[in-house]
Design a protein around this motif. Sequence first.
Motif, PDB file in Angstrom:
ATOM      1  N   ASP A   7       0.359   4.222   0.543  1.00  0.00           N
ATOM      2  CA  ASP A   7       0.491   2.985   1.307  1.00  0.00           C
ATOM      3  C   ASP A   7      -0.841   2.503   1.876  1.00  0.00           C
ATOM      4  OD1 ASP A   7       3.276   2.749   1.015  1.00  0.00           O
ATOM      5  OD2 ASP A   7       3.614   4.149   2.659  1.00  0.00           O
ATOM      6  N   ARG A  25      -7.930   2.172   1.706  1.00  0.00           N
ATOM      7  CA  ARG A  25      -7.121   2.497   0.530  1.00  0.00           C
ATOM      8  C   ARG A  25      -8.041   2.420  -0.692  1.00  0.00           C
ATOM      9  NH1 ARG A  25      -2.343  -0.769  -2.415  1.00  0.00           N
ATOM     10  NH2 ARG A  25      -1.015   0.977  -3.042  1.00  0.00           N
ATOM     11  N   ARG A  28      -7.142   2.197  -4.476  1.00  0.00           N
ATOM     12  CA  ARG A  28      -6.605   0.934  -4.967  1.00  0.00           C
ATOM     13  C   ARG A  28      -7.454  -0.233  -4.496  1.00  0.00           C
ATOM     14  NH1 ARG A  28      -1.369   1.174  -6.801  1.00  0.00           N
ATOM     15  NH2 ARG A  28      -1.870  -0.902  -7.588  1.00  0.00           N
ATOM     16  N   SER A  31      -6.484  -2.769  -1.710  1.00  0.00           N
ATOM     17  CA  SER A  31      -5.447  -3.795  -1.829  1.00  0.00           C
ATOM     18  C   SER A  31      -4.406  -3.565  -0.739  1.00  0.00           C
ATOM     19  CB  SER A  31      -4.807  -3.773  -3.214  1.00  0.00           C
ATOM     20  OG  SER A  31      -4.266  -2.507  -3.514  1.00  0.00           O
ATOM     21  N   THR A  33      -1.047  -3.463   1.503  1.00  0.00           N
ATOM     22  CA  THR A  33       0.382  -3.172   1.458  1.00  0.00           C
ATOM     23  C   THR A  33       1.044  -3.677   2.737  1.00  0.00           C
ATOM     24  OG1 THR A  33       0.098  -1.018   2.517  1.00  0.00           O
ATOM     25  CG2 THR A  33      -0.065  -1.095   0.094  1.00  0.00           C
ATOM     26  N   GLN A  69      -3.552  -8.683  -2.159  1.00  0.00           N
ATOM     27  CA  GLN A  69      -2.183  -8.168  -2.138  1.00  0.00           C
ATOM     28  C   GLN A  69      -1.985  -7.086  -3.195  1.00  0.00           C
ATOM     29  OE1 GLN A  69       0.990  -8.973  -0.490  1.00  0.00           O
ATOM     30  NE2 GLN A  69       1.617  -7.235  -1.730  1.00  0.00           N
ATOM     31  N   ASP A  70      -1.328  -5.993  -2.819  1.00  0.00           N
ATOM     32  CA  ASP A  70      -0.925  -4.989  -3.797  1.00  0.00           C
ATOM     33  C   ASP A  70       0.118  -5.614  -4.724  1.00  0.00           C
ATOM     34  OD1 ASP A  70       1.395  -2.797  -4.388  1.00  0.00           O
ATOM     35  OD2 ASP A  70      -0.602  -1.897  -4.502  1.00  0.00           O
ATOM     36  N   GLU A  73       3.773  -4.043  -5.129  1.00  0.00           N
ATOM     37  CA  GLU A  73       4.708  -4.497  -4.102  1.00  0.00           C
ATOM     38  C   GLU A  73       5.132  -5.938  -4.354  1.00  0.00           C
ATOM     39  OE1 GLU A  73       3.925  -1.863  -0.075  1.00  0.00           O
ATOM     40  OE2 GLU A  73       3.316  -3.972  -0.098  1.00  0.00           O
TER      41      GLU A  73
END
Length: 267
Positions: A7, A25, A28, A31, A33, A69-70, A73
Amino acid sequence: MSRSDADGRVLTEQVDRVLVITLDRPARRNSMTTVMAADLNAALDRLDTDPDLRAGVLTGSGGYFCAGQDLGEALRGEFARTVDRGWFGLVDRPPNKPLIAAIEGFALAGGLEIALSCDLIVAASDASFGIPEVRNGQVAAARGLTRLPLRLPYHVAAEMALTGDPVPADLMHRHGLLTRLVAPGEALETALKLARRIAQNPPVAMRVTLDSIRDAVASVESIAWARQSSALSVYAMAGAPEYQEGVSAFLEKRLPNWADPTPSGGV
């Protein structure tokens, strides 16, 4: 809210009278969450309410600022936004104290929209900026299409938005988007020095000054945003075919297959 390592998290550290906020994070590319949006919202609440804090610096870990944005999700219909501050826990209601973005690597998609929500931007000379949403069948829905043409010449903003291609930091500096352009690895240190300088000023005068600067562009931005927000929200969040195909193709690392929207027999 339950969380796992996947997350991500948002770290905070007080340095003198400055709150350093780190999007964490890196696996990733920071990005965002839903969990991180809530964390960032809480960090900005702390900045707003702690009388010992005079300014904030927002940065990312692992050599990146933020990739937005992830998309995993997003494909499930989950978006990194909060009721209080909107997109990413920041965009709709920035803190009432100065916030400086310290950018290494890149600020892309929602990452650029996060940077545009800050009052000053310090970036490394090898950083890049972009709103690539259109390439994936998306629309930049977190005020990027409103704020970017207010910060840059129209034709520069239009090329960025319509091609989705990233642009280098020196171009953004030449057009006035960046407060400072620094050597790679020095963005956070420079932003912190700038925040410390700002923090030396008396808080009431600084608050009135900041509100006045923001108000100078707020009326134009609010009119533009009101006209855009409904269409952007419907397109980005209601499962439009281009949106679903573009995000799926990105996650599956393949070229998207865009359907022709022209009716049979149309021009």
